[in-house]
Design a protein around this motif. Structure first.
Motif, mmCIF file in Angstrom:
data_model
loop_
_atom_site.group_PDB
_atom_site.id
_atom_site.type_symbol
_atom_site.label_atom_id
_atom_site.label_comp_id
_atom_site.label_asym_id
_atom_site.label_seq_id
_atom_site.Cartn_x
_atom_site.Cartn_y
_atom_site.Cartn_z
ATOM 1 N N VAL A 248 0.100 -1.468 -0.011
ATOM 2 C CA VAL A 248 0.284 -0.045 -0.283
ATOM 3 C C VAL A 248 0.873 1.460 -0.103
ATOM 4 N N SER A 249 1.848 1.047 0.882
ATOM 5 C CA SER A 249 3.014 2.470 0.874
ATOM 6 C C SER A 249 3.315 2.668 -0.546
ATOM 7 N N GLN A 250 3.610 1.810 -1.623
ATOM 8 C CA GLN A 250 4.655 1.915 -2.104
ATOM 9 C C GLN A 250 3.832 2.415 -3.747
ATOM 10 N N GLN A 251 1.966 1.979 -3.286
ATOM 11 C CA GLN A 251 1.176 2.840 -4.405
ATOM 12 C C GLN A 251 0.473 4.513 -3.760
ATOM 13 N N LYS A 252 0.918 4.614 -2.721
ATOM 14 C CA LYS A 252 0.917 6.201 -2.490
ATOM 15 C C LYS A 252 1.026 7.072 -3.722
ATOM 16 N N LEU A 253 0.631 8.084 -3.448
ATOM 17 C CA LEU A 253 0.522 8.493 -4.732
ATOM 18 C C LEU A 253 0.273 10.383 -3.714
ATOM 19 N N PRO A 254 1.350 11.569 -4.207
ATOM 20 C CA PRO A 254 1.475 13.115 -3.467
ATOM 21 C C PRO A 254 0.057 13.176 -3.509
ATOM 22 N N ASP A 255 -0.213 13.905 -2.337
ATOM 23 C CA ASP A 255 -0.999 15.165 -2.724
ATOM 24 C C ASP A 255 -1.181 16.097 -3.948
ATOM 25 N N ASN A 256 -2.145 16.825 -3.838
ATOM 26 C CA ASN A 256 -2.879 17.461 -5.299
ATOM 27 C C ASN A 256 -2.650 18.944 -4.375
ATOM 28 N N ILE A 257 -1.435 19.698 -4.396
ATOM 29 C CA ILE A 257 -1.040 20.977 -2.774
ATOM 30 C C ILE A 257 -2.250 21.739 -3.819
ATOM 31 N N GLN A 258 -3.050 21.972 -5.304
ATOM 32 C CA GLN A 258 -3.977 22.335 -5.567
ATOM 33 C C GLN A 258 -5.813 22.450 -4.735
ATOM 34 N N TYR A 259 -5.250 21.070 -4.193
ATOM 35 C CA TYR A 259 -6.804 21.176 -3.429
ATOM 36 C C TYR A 259 -6.575 20.788 -2.130
ATOM 37 N N TYR A 260 -5.669 19.861 -1.804
ATOM 38 C CA TYR A 260 -5.442 19.234 -0.251
ATOM 39 C C TYR A 260 -5.558 20.158 0.707
ATOM 40 N N GLY A 261 -6.757 20.014 1.463
ATOM 41 C CA GLY A 261 -7.232 20.926 2.442
ATOM 42 C C GLY A 261 -7.717 21.878 2.409
#
Length: 718
Positions: A248-261
């Motif tokens: 699962v950790s290998q499948q983790k993608l970086p968050d999109n800073i345009q949308y995150y939070g």
């Protein structure tokens, strides 16, 4: 007085005749038959008096009449293998055992609208504890009548009012009697399977098992389920989870800073669009939009709408969609994960995640709490509240319901009185049901033309979808007036297809084609996925995704860290998202190729391709199939092995304590009243305890033509 004496005399005469018959002609056989009749009679009567099995039509009524008989014959025939008084006591004992099981289920059903399971009996769950504490309150004196025949039979044997058959019966007769019971059970199952396909594999609801097969058969079925679950759990070990966590950790993608939070701290409305397919968006019949309100919502500049989004359910249908939406775990290859594992498994679910970040979490459903085992599973998911049928007085009115619960307009209107009491921020999941097979709606609620495919089931589909669309508009109109709309995130999703592949000629007509291909059928697996919020940068997103991806995508918007969560979906907003969509049966879709029903297609053009002629396909198919097989197998292992109980890696998430939740109406309403004082952030509290329900406007004829008064769910300022 003379009349009474005459009746007593007649009873004595009748008993003498019965006793004479039993004494002179195979006493033990007659005693066996008497017990079978008694067990059948009280079971059948209580099916109708104390259970809500919903038997409809002659087939289901016949099965309800038949299904107590086979196991009664099988169990009681054991007495025929013995002689003398022992055979009589064995028959009485098995009568008592079946009566005790019936008695216990009557009490449990009265409190929880469900049947006892081996998991409940074998665990110290809050359900079992609550039942024990309230046993005095729920029991009726008439319940003890179940044991009346047993008491009478005991007295007859003790006081020697029956002639004991010392010789017994031939072993051959005993064996044939047992075989008769087995044959009748197989006949029952054969008829039941014809009327309800996938009865045991899909496991919709315990009511279905009892209705079709019987209360004793349900006990056996549940015991097998519990055994399989226990064995899978026993074999599991922490190392199994560690391997999966690494994947699962290998499948983790970086968050999109345009949308995150960007939507952090807002209320979340999760609106479940029952059986709603993507093709309905912008679809017209006789020049009229089927779903004008949802179309407008879909195209709103503040709505993220995914037009290549697929349902990924298996046999569990709606429950599979919920499992993916709440946990980013796939449903099982057979049956329903919520039914089989929802009661006892450990989960890292969205309600619990948000609850531990200050959210109030609630699910709303206008049907019985036990359907898909929601009453137990939602505790495992971490819901504070579950507003089910018991909370909706209108749910008891026949014309207010469709086959799976309250009609949507009534359901959503009646839900508003609970929504306004939820402390903010809250997460509220609303499960609609009117747009459910067989898409049948009464004439008073139909104001849209049916399609003309010639398929009666299919042609009503647009009418119930139109009704759902109107229901959604009424809800959002109220939320705007109540001041909830602008501070909320709305997530809308279709749970699974509405029109199955069994209706291909009708599907072709709906799509304007002569015939459909497997490519067309794959496209028909698309369902809507929309996320709307004030200020959100929206638009039509052509990314390929599926229901397994909903949770990580929403967590991105809410700004919730998910690095340590065991999720098999991926954030569809991430710029690194690739768009591989596994189906539960092992087929798949990618932006370039798809595999469906053992055929391959170019995803963009719909042209069929083969492994022999397309080099790129061969490479994509090999890699994609390996990924799909692995992710499905790993997800199954998490559920069947209950692997998340081993997860100790998250410092910001605590395992759910199921014993803290109680969904009984009296408890839920009391908690809401207390919440207005301890956390006065609800719409009701902010409005000086004055209800906003009068702002909710609905055109449903049921409410407008009858007296509709608030019940004890309302919180007043008194």
């Amino acid at each position: 007085m003379l009349t009474l004496l005459k009746k007593v005399t007649n009873l004595k005469i009748l008993w003498r005749k019965i006793k004479q018959t039993m004494d002179t002609s195979a006493p033990l056989v007659w005693f066996f038959v008497l017990n079978v009749v008694l067990v059948w009679f009280k079971t059948f009567v209580n099916y109708h008096m104390n259970f809500n099995l919903g038997a409809e039509g002659s087939v289901q009524q016949f099965l309800l009449f038949l299904n107590p008989i086979p196991t009664a014959i099988i169990f009681l025939s054991i007495a025929l293998y013995f002689r003398g008084a022992l055979s009589y006591w064995i028959a009485i004992a098995f009568n008592f055992i079946q009566s005790l099981w019936l008695f216990a289920n009557i009490l449990y059903y009265r409190e929880f609208s469900d049947f006892l399971s081996m998991g409940i009996l074998g665990s110290g769950s809050s359900t079992g504890n609550n039942l024990g504490k309230s046993i005095a309150a729920i029991i009726h004196w008439s319940d003890y009548m179940i044991f009346l025949d047993v008491v009478i039979l005991v007295l007859l044997v003790v006081f020697k009012q029956l002639t004991i058959d010392r010789k017994g019966v031939q072993k051959r007769f005993a064996i044939l009697t047992t075989v008769l019971g087995v044959v009748l059970m197989l006949v029952d199952y054969g008829i039941a399977s014809t009327d309800r396909t996938g009865l045991l594999t899909r496991s919709f609801d315990n009511n279905y098992i009892v209705k079709y097969l019987g209360l004793n058969e349900y006990a056996a079925f549940n015991a097998v389920q519990t055994y399989n679950q226990t064995e899978s759990r026993k074999r599991a070990k922490p190392a199994d989870l560690n391997k999966i966590k690494q994947f699962v950790s290998q499948q983790k993608l970086p968050d999109n800073i345009q949308y995150y939070g960007t939507q952090k701290g807002k209320n979340v409305f999760m609106i479940h669009l029952e059986s709603f397919q993507q093709f309905l968006i912008d679809y017209k019949v006789e020049g009229k939009e089927v779903t004008p309100n949802l179309n407008k919502f879909y195209h709103d500049q503040h709505t993220l709408s995914f037009d290549n989004f697929y349902n990924q359910v298996g046999q569990g249908k709606t429950s599979d969609a919920e499992m993916m939406q709440e946990n980013s775990l796939y449903g099982l290859s057979t049956g329903s994960a919520m039914v089989k594992y929802g009661t006892n498994n450990t989960f890292e679910s969205l309600p619990a995640i948000l609850n531990q970040r200050g959210y109030t979490t609630a699910a709303f459903h206008g049907d019985v709490a036990s359907f898909w085992n929601r009453d137990n599973t939602y505790k495992s998911f971490g819901y504070n509240y579950f507003f089910s049928k018991a909370y909706y007085p209108n749910a008891n009115k026949p014309n207010f319901n469709v086959g799976y619960g309250l009609k949507d307009k009534i359901f959503l209107q009646d839900s508003a009185k609970y929504i306004e009491q939820l402390p903010q921020p809250f997460y509220a999941k609303l499960l609609t049901v009117t747009n459910h097979y067989p898409y049948d709606l009464d004439k008073e609620n139909i104001d849209f033309p049916a399609t003309t495919t010639g398929d009666k089931t299919v042609d009503g589909y647009v009418q119930t979808a139109h009704y759902l669309d109107q229901s959604f508009a009424e809800l959002t109109d109220y939320l705007k007036k109540a001041g909830l709309y602008d501070n909320s995130v709305f997530v809308l999703y279709g749970d699974h297809y509405g029109i199955s592949e069994n209706h291909q000629p009708a599907i072709a007509k709906l799509l304007g084609k002569d015939k459909v291909t497997n490519y067309d059928l794959a496209q028909f697996q698309k369902v809507p996925f929309m996320i709307h919020a004030n200020g959100l940068k929206g638009g039509i997103d052509h990314t390929y995704g599926g229901e397994i991806d909903m949770l990580p995508t929403l967590l991105d918007l809410l700004g919730v860290p998910d690095d340590q969560l065991t999720m098999f979906g991926r954030d569809m907003l991430s710029t690194k998202y690739e768009g591989v969509v596994p189906f539960r049966d092992g087929d798949w879709v990618t932006p370039t190729y798809m595999k469906y029903n053992n055929q391959y297609f170019n995803t963009k053009t719909g042209d069929q391709v083969t492994l022999d002629t397309d080099v790129d396909l061969k490479k994509t198919a090999t890699e994609t199939q390996a990924y799909v097989d692995k992710v499905l197998a790993y997800s199954d292992s998490v559920i069947t092995g209950d692997l998340l109980r081993f997860d100790t890696s998250r410092a910001d998430f605590h395992k759910v304590n199921k014993k803290t939740f109680d969904y009984k109406k009296s408890v839920g309403l009391a908690k809401l009243r207390e919440a207005q004082k301890t956390n006065p952030s609800s719409v009701l509290a902010k409005n000086n305890n004055k209800s906003t329900i009068d702002l909710y406007k609905t055109d449903t004829p049921e409410l407008n033509s009858s007296t509709h008064t608030n019940d004890d769910a309302s919180v007043s300022s008194k």
